[in-house]
Design an enzyme around this catalytic site. Sequence first.
Site, short mmCIF file in Angstrom:
data_model
loop_
_atom_site.label_atom_id
_atom_site.label_comp_id
_atom_site.label_asym_id
_atom_site.label_seq_id
_atom_site.Cartn_x
_atom_site.Cartn_y
_atom_site.Cartn_z
N ASP A 195 8.11 5.25 0.42
CA ASP A 195 6.99 4.80 -0.40
C ASP A 195 5.68 5.32 0.18
OD1 ASP A 195 5.80 3.52 -2.54
OD2 ASP A 195 5.41 1.72 -1.36
N TYR A 247 1.24 5.89 -0.23
CA TYR A 247 0.03 5.03 -0.20
C TYR A 247 -1.11 5.94 -0.67
CZ TYR A 247 -3.36 2.03 2.47
OH TYR A 247 -4.38 1.21 2.89
N HIS A 293 -6.83 2.01 -4.23
CA HIS A 293 -5.99 0.98 -3.61
C HIS A 293 -6.21 0.95 -2.10
CE1 HIS A 293 -2.59 -1.54 -2.58
NE2 HIS A 293 -2.12 -0.58 -1.81
N ARG A 329 -8.97 -5.06 6.70
CA ARG A 329 -9.76 -4.62 7.86
C ARG A 329 -11.25 -4.69 7.53
NH1 ARG A 329 -5.22 -1.80 7.25
NH2 ARG A 329 -6.14 -0.37 5.73
N GLU A 388 3.52 -4.39 -6.61
CA GLU A 388 2.77 -3.14 -6.52
C GLU A 388 3.22 -2.25 -7.66
OE1 GLU A 388 1.41 -2.84 -1.89
OE2 GLU A 388 3.18 -1.69 -2.47
N GLU A 432 3.79 0.98 -9.38
CA GLU A 432 3.95 2.35 -8.87
C GLU A 432 4.78 3.19 -9.84
OE1 GLU A 432 4.96 2.90 -4.80
OE2 GLU A 432 4.23 0.91 -4.18
N ASP A 450 7.08 -2.27 -6.21
CA ASP A 450 7.33 -2.45 -4.78
C ASP A 450 6.92 -3.87 -4.40
OD1 ASP A 450 7.69 -2.07 -2.06
OD2 ASP A 450 5.81 -0.98 -1.79
N ARG A 454 2.87 -10.40 1.22
CA ARG A 454 1.65 -10.07 1.96
C ARG A 454 1.49 -10.84 3.26
NH1 ARG A 454 0.67 -5.31 -0.14
NH2 ARG A 454 0.43 -5.40 -2.40
N GLN A 498 3.84 -9.27 5.72
CA GLN A 498 3.32 -7.93 6.00
C GLN A 498 2.18 -7.97 7.03
OE1 GLN A 498 2.02 -5.88 2.44
NE2 GLN A 498 0.96 -4.28 3.55
N TYR A 542 3.23 -5.77 10.44
CA TYR A 542 3.16 -4.32 10.18
C TYR A 542 2.26 -3.51 11.10
CZ TYR A 542 -1.13 -4.01 7.20
OH TYR A 542 -2.40 -4.00 6.70
N LYS A 569 8.62 -5.55 2.65
CA LYS A 569 8.81 -4.76 1.45
C LYS A 569 10.25 -4.28 1.27
CE LYS A 569 4.06 -3.00 1.49
NZ LYS A 569 3.61 -2.86 0.09
N THR A 614 13.11 -3.62 -4.42
CA THR A 614 12.22 -2.67 -5.11
C THR A 614 12.84 -2.46 -6.47
OG1 THR A 614 11.76 -1.57 -3.00
CG2 THR A 614 11.18 -0.37 -5.01
N THR A 670 0.90 2.17 -4.58
CA THR A 670 0.27 1.32 -5.59
C THR A 670 -0.77 2.11 -6.37
OG1 THR A 670 0.50 -0.47 -4.01
CG2 THR A 670 -0.89 -0.89 -5.93
N GLU A 717 -5.22 -7.14 -4.71
CA GLU A 717 -6.54 -6.63 -5.12
C GLU A 717 -7.13 -7.43 -6.28
OE1 GLU A 717 -6.22 -2.02 -5.26
OE2 GLU A 717 -4.20 -2.84 -5.25
#
Length: 464
Positions: free
Chosen positions: A178, A180, A185, A194, A252, A254, A286, A290, A293, A297, A306, A310, A399, A413
């Site tokens: 997968d 990114y 996104h 962050r 997600e 996708e 996906d 959260r 994650q 992660y 994840k 799927t 995503t 989001e």
Amino acid sequence: MSDRKRRAAGRRTSPVRPPCHFRDVSRNVWRGSAHPRDTRSGSGEPYMASTKERTKERQYPMPPFDLPEGDPFGPHNLPYGVFSLPGSTERTVGVRLGDHVLDAGAAARALGSPHVGLLASPTLDPLLAAGRATWSQVRRALTEWVTDPVHRPTVESLFHPLAGVTLHLPFQVADYVDFYSSEHHARNAGAIFRPDAGDVLLPNWKHLPIGYHGRAGTVVVSGTDVVRPSGQRKTPDDPAPVFGPSVRLDIEAEVGFVVGVPSRQGSPVALADFREHVFGLCLLNDWSARDLQAWEYVPLGPFLAKSFATSVSAWITPLEALEHARVKPPERTHPLLPYLDDAAAESGGYDLRISVALNGHTLSDPPFSSMYWTAAQQLAHLTVNGASLRTGDLYGSGTVSGPEPHERGSLLELTWNGRDPLELPDGKRTFLEDGDVVTLSAWAPGPGGARVGLGEVSGQVIAG
Ligand SMILES: O=C(O)/C=C/C(=O)CC(=O)CC(=O)O
Ligand SMILES: [Ca+2]
Ligand SMILES: [Mg+2]
């Protein structure tokens, strides 16, 4: 009757179609009750239908041949899937036309097609492995079978209403990766996860399509329930991790790309060879926990958050059906290394319009054309170290989120990590609740203003 015999018989009777039997392309319907080249008498004499057959012919117009104008699953589309009939465990390749599925293997057999071995199969794997030239031949043959009225008496009974069949995972998923690759996104996720970092986009993001290896064995077909995963979570304020069902289960939106032709280990696949290897695409959800994650992660990327499920759509749309949807990707803001530089090479951008719905309410419409990294670049990057491809490899786009708030492809989001709940007719919502049904659907521009339907991928969350 074989293709060869049919052509010979057709020549014997009437090489020219009288005007009363014609294909009204503008309305995509057949007119006339029987084709002049109908040679079922076998003697060259005019064919006399039996009472039973006349009854059948009086039922014209009938689906699936007489599709409404602009049907997104018209003969310009012809996506592939695998289905079984009620009470049967036998799976076989089907091709969607309108709200029907054609038993493609049975049609190939009835028409004496050389492609019967690829189509009379319980998975798409043999077709996927056959390569671009064969993919085109099979598509041309299928197009003829469902549009040339001479085939109608043969194939008509081989269509089944979609409502009455079971659709299965259409190919054996080999490896699953997968990416990114949506800048919108990545910027949103960066700002959420962050907030104190200087640049929300990490320094490598504009130089390579970031990805992670997922779990092929938990890819499921649309309609499969998704069990809420349990695992460890710990917020910065928690003194220690706790274990339990995820409380931030997300989606997600996708697009998944399906590899057909393998590559040799040690031989990277160039951008220009994308179309030689990738057969088609599907919709992909996906599912992402959260809370699990966020704790697990760093620094290696998503693992259990994840890997539990799927979901993919049951229909694989061949790239050939999407020629009118090809677009250039967004302007590149950073110079790219030659193996990713698509200024002059295959871009692999597609204009796909996705919709995300929760319990029937549309949440957003992510535009796939806004993806920064394309499927061709993702494939080039995936193999640049010499990693080989196998038939059935699946890779997710990442995503899909557009620049606008109503174009975001995840609840993370859309609710800004739960801070801004969505107001839905059935109440406020941040992350998924047990019983929720999430459906992604999409379409792409097709020939002459028609749409190419990409079907849907749907799944219901059930308690773990
Ligand atoms: O930026 C992060 O820290 C996290 C990003 C994601 O969770 C997105 C992801 O898994 C890849 C994608 O689908 O785009
Ligand atoms: Ca993802
Ligand atoms: Mg794997």
